[in-house]
Design an enzyme around this catalytic site. Structure first.
Site, short mmCIF file in Angstrom:
data_model
loop_
_atom_site.label_atom_id
_atom_site.label_comp_id
_atom_site.label_asym_id
_atom_site.label_seq_id
_atom_site.Cartn_x
_atom_site.Cartn_y
_atom_site.Cartn_z
NE ARG A 65 -8.08 -3.08 0.32
CZ ARG A 65 -7.24 -3.85 -0.34
NH1 ARG A 65 -6.51 -3.38 -1.07
NH2 ARG A 65 -7.37 -5.33 -0.41
CD GLU A 102 -6.37 -13.75 -1.47
OE1 GLU A 102 -6.00 -12.35 -1.45
OE2 GLU A 102 -7.62 -13.82 -1.55
#
Length: 161
Positions: A65, A102
């Site tokens: 992104r 994560e």
């Protein structure tokens, strides 16, 4: 409504994506609104022009992104754009750095020579969660001999420390 409030209103939270327990922040609605993308790029460029004293030579956008707005920022600043991509996506010789996300471990790569020694670099991405991807991109800038001036993110997930 301020520009920042307007941009925040467009970001959607998608639960359990890409896996259960992850709350994904979807910035794609910003790119469906020409006014919003103009606001976003203008705010980033204004931030750089008012806070960075050195000449910026390179904008590094993180996969994937950071690729959406990084080239627009680079164009406005009249600088180069360099992608930092997931392993195996770039041709030729590359530098690599591992990072922990994560929800897993991955590797970023950058083409050798894309950043020249001594060039001033800003890294951009959509969000910072645990900081792993940002740290890996910073390592790639260092391995290239570039000088990292700043990281810029649209969203910070502060609750992940």
């Amino acid at each position: 409504m301020s520009d920042i409030e307007y941009l925040r209103s467009l970001i959607k939270a998608i639960p359990d994506f890409p896996q259960e327990g992850i709350l994904f922040r979807d910035i794609f609605p910003i790119f469906q609104d020409p006014k919003a993308i103009e606001m976003l790029v203008s705010h980033i460029v204004d931030h750089i022009n008012t806070t960075i004293k050195e000449k910026v030579d390179v904008i590094v956008g993180l996969d994937a992104r950071g690729f959406l707005f990084g080239p627009m920022v680079a164009l406005r600043l009249n600088t180069a754009f360099v992608p930092s991509r997931k392993k195996g996506k770039l041709p030729g010789k590359t530098l690599s750095a591992d990072f922990k996300k994560e929800y897993g471990v991955d590797t970023f790569e950058m083409q050798e020579g894309a950043i020249k020694p001594g060039q001033n670099v800003i890294i951009v991405d959509d969000l910072i969660a645990t900081g792993g991807t940002a740290a890996a991109a910073g390592q790639l800038v260092e391995k290239s001999g570039g000088k990292l001036l700043e990281y810029i993110f649209l969203i910070e997930l502060a609750d992940l420390n």
